[in-house]
Design an enzyme around this catalytic site. Structure first.
Site, PDB file in Angstrom:
ATOM      1  N   GLU A   1      11.457  -0.107 -31.479  1.00  0.00           N
ATOM      2  CA  GLU A   1      11.057   1.063 -30.689  1.00  0.00           C
ATOM      3  C   GLU A   1      12.228   1.408 -29.781  1.00  0.00           C
ATOM      4  O   GLU A   1      12.937   0.518 -29.306  1.00  0.00           O
ATOM      5  CB  GLU A   1       9.822   0.766 -29.832  1.00  0.00           C
ATOM      6  CG  GLU A   1       8.552   0.491 -30.610  1.00  0.00           C
ATOM      7  CD  GLU A   1       7.975   1.707 -31.311  1.00  0.00           C
ATOM      8  OE1 GLU A   1       8.376   2.850 -30.997  1.00  0.00           O
ATOM      9  OE2 GLU A   1       7.124   1.519 -32.189  1.00  0.00           O
TER      10      GLU A   1
ATOM     11  N   ASP B   1      -4.975   9.578 -44.526  1.00  0.00           N
ATOM     12  CA  ASP B   1      -5.039   9.334 -43.087  1.00  0.00           C
ATOM     13  C   ASP B   1      -3.896  10.057 -42.371  1.00  0.00           C
ATOM     14  O   ASP B   1      -4.090  10.623 -41.293  1.00  0.00           O
ATOM     15  CB  ASP B   1      -4.993   7.831 -42.798  1.00  0.00           C
ATOM     16  CG  ASP B   1      -5.285   7.525 -41.334  1.00  0.00           C
ATOM     17  OD1 ASP B   1      -6.293   8.034 -40.794  1.00  0.00           O
ATOM     18  OD2 ASP B   1      -4.497   6.777 -40.726  1.00  0.00           O
TER      19      ASP B   1
END
Length: 145
Positions: A62, A87
């Site tokens: 991240e 999804d």
């Protein structure tokens, strides 16, 4: 699966295939469950507090204040790749934060840029990388304008 979901969602199949390729390193770094089985998560969708399905917990990169950091995160896990495509389309089409991206399906760069602006990923170069992946997919499919 991508074509079926594209017809139902309005998100071009090449965009989803390019994003799935980018997110998985073209299949080289798919998210795995604890037992080593495939989570079928093609889009790096995290398992937030409202997610009630299966979860795969992995170490990922991240960007925090522009600096890449290794963190442990929970990601959604599915029973099939088609479930992952569905999804993803539901997330993009039903979450208001992706409204501007939905309006840019005529341009890979604009779509990728709006996903980045909406916070889809923390990588500051995400839009450029995603655009290149989509362009590659379009070239292979022969659908690039």
């Amino acid at each position: 699966a991508a074509e079926r979901v594209a017809q139902a969602s309005g998100i071009p199949a090449a965009y989803m295939l390019g994003q799935a390729g980018h997110e998985t390193g073209w299949g080289k770094s798919e998210i795995r469950n604890a037992d080593g089985s495939n989570s079928f998560n093609l889009f790096g969708i995290k398992a937030g507090g409202s997610w009630t399905g299966k979860v795969a917990e992995i170490t990922t990169t991240e960007y925090i204040d522009g600096v890449p950091r290794k963190v442990t995160a929970k990601f959604r896990a599915y029973n099939s790749f088609e479930e992952s495509f569905r999804d993803y389309a539901q997330l993009i089409n039903n979450n208001p934060r992706y409204e501007k991206a939905r309006a840019q399906t005529g341009s890979a760069l604009a779509y990728a840029s709006e996903l980045q602006k909406a916070g889809y990923a923390t990588d500051p170069q995400y839009a450029n990388k995603l655009n290149r992946a989509i362009q590659s997919t379009q070239r292979v499919q022969g659908t690039q304008a």
